[in-house]
Design a protein around this motif. Structure first.
Motif, PDB file in Angstrom:
ATOM      1  N   ALA A  29     -26.518  48.828 -10.700  1.00 11.71           N
ATOM      2  CA  ALA A  29     -27.907  49.172 -11.020  1.00 11.71           C
ATOM      3  C   ALA A  29     -27.967  49.910 -12.355  1.00 11.71           C
ATOM      4  CB  ALA A  29     -28.494  50.044  -9.913  1.00 11.71           C
ATOM      5  N   ARG A  30     -29.021  49.635 -13.124  1.00  5.65           N
ATOM      6  CA  ARG A  30     -29.166  50.237 -14.444  1.00  5.65           C
ATOM      7  C   ARG A  30     -29.200  51.757 -14.376  1.00  5.65           C
ATOM      8  NH1 ARG A  30     -31.103  48.041 -19.196  1.00  5.65           N
ATOM      9  NH2 ARG A  30     -31.687  46.152 -18.060  1.00  5.65           N
ATOM     10  N   GLU A  31     -29.767  52.300 -13.306  1.00  8.80           N
ATOM     11  CA  GLU A  31     -29.925  53.751 -13.215  1.00  8.80           C
ATOM     12  C   GLU A  31     -28.598  54.497 -13.057  1.00  8.80           C
ATOM     13  OE1 GLU A  31     -31.168  52.056  -9.097  1.00  8.80           O
ATOM     14  OE2 GLU A  31     -31.444  51.579 -11.217  1.00  8.80           O
ATOM     15  N   HIS A  32     -27.514  53.782 -12.808  1.00 15.18           N
ATOM     16  CA  HIS A  32     -26.221  54.451 -12.714  1.00 15.18           C
ATOM     17  C   HIS A  32     -25.744  54.969 -14.063  1.00 15.18           C
ATOM     18  CE1 HIS A  32     -25.396  52.058  -8.782  1.00 15.18           C
ATOM     19  NE2 HIS A  32     -25.806  53.277  -8.499  1.00 15.18           N
ATOM     20  N   GLY A  33     -26.313  54.450 -15.133  1.00 14.49           N
ATOM     21  CA  GLY A  33     -26.029  54.999 -16.451  1.00 14.49           C
ATOM     22  C   GLY A  33     -24.658  54.692 -17.011  1.00 14.49           C
ATOM     23  N   VAL A  34     -23.993  53.647 -16.520  1.00 17.22           N
ATOM     24  CA  VAL A  34     -22.688  53.279 -17.059  1.00 17.22           C
ATOM     25  C   VAL A  34     -22.860  52.724 -18.472  1.00 17.22           C
ATOM     26  CG1 VAL A  34     -20.692  51.754 -16.774  1.00 17.22           C
ATOM     27  CG2 VAL A  34     -21.784  52.775 -14.765  1.00 17.22           C
TER      28      VAL A  34
END
Length: 215
Positions: free
Chosen positions: A92-97
């Motif tokens: 998911a984009r919100e994981h900030g990897v």
């Protein structure tokens, strides 16, 4: 400044082809659990706030595990756009990897990291590329940074994914790291491939010796 390897485009093409050729679970390096690197992270005192660079992380699920354990600053670097696309589509984009599609030998890091993790990129290098890799390692790590590095062991295979590899034991990796690092632990892992064959790996955990000029 990192040196541009003459073979960078060839390596990129090779690995994109490898990743397009089979499903992740069928590849020789596939892992379903990561007990060895996690134990070495613990040995080195790596915390969830540490900035982790996963070199050659590609489409492995090590990044998934780090995020699940609360790591908040993870960068995955891989030469293969195909591999990174798989992982980016899974996370998911919100994981900030942070996803970096670069050749580790030519990459220009814009920051320093607390942890350099590499499972099985380094052993594909030889000659001057080994020196380039070490320059990148020193350039990318913080003053008190740590390294978790895995290669094929001395009794491991001579080839992988159609390429020759260089095999290492504890002493050989320690010599490569040199006087800038203190090796904290070295251990062997017997990796079971999807076809049930065994590949022996050498894992090393090391700490960078304090360099005031990097503080």
């Amino acid at each position: 400044m990192a040196a541009e390897s003459e073979n960078s485009s060839d390596r990129r093409s090779h690995w994109d082809t490898v990743y397009q050729g089979s499903e992740p679970e069928a590849r020789s390096w596939y892992q379903s659990e990561f007990s060895v690197p996690l134990s070495l992270f613990a040995t080195l005192g790596v915390s969830t706030s540490s900035a982790v660079l996963d070199v050659g992380g590609g489409e492995t699920k090590f990044v998934d595990l780090l995020i699940a354990k609360g790591f908040s600053d993870v960068t995955v670097l891989d030469i293969s756009e195909v591999a990174l696309r798989t992982s980016k589509g899974r996370m998911a984009r919100e994981h900030g990897v942070a996803w970096v599609n670069e050749d580790i030998l030519a990459w220009q890091p814009k920051r320093r990291y607390d942890v350099w993790h590499d499972r099985a990129v380094f052993h594909f290098l030889s000659g001057r590329d080994v020196d380039f890799y070490r320059e990148q390692l020193l350039r990318s790590l913080n003053a008190n940074g740590t390294v978790v590095l895995a290669t094929f062991a001395l009794e491991g295979p001579e080839y992988c994914s159609g390429l020759a590899v260089t095999r290492y034991g504890c002493e050989e990796i320690e010599a490569f790291l040199g006087e800038e690092f203190d090796v904290v632990e070295c251990k062997k892992e017997l990796h079971t491939m999807p076809n049930s064959s065994i590949q022996p790996f050498t894992w090393v955990a090391a700490k960078r010796r304090h360099n005031p000029s990097l503080s």
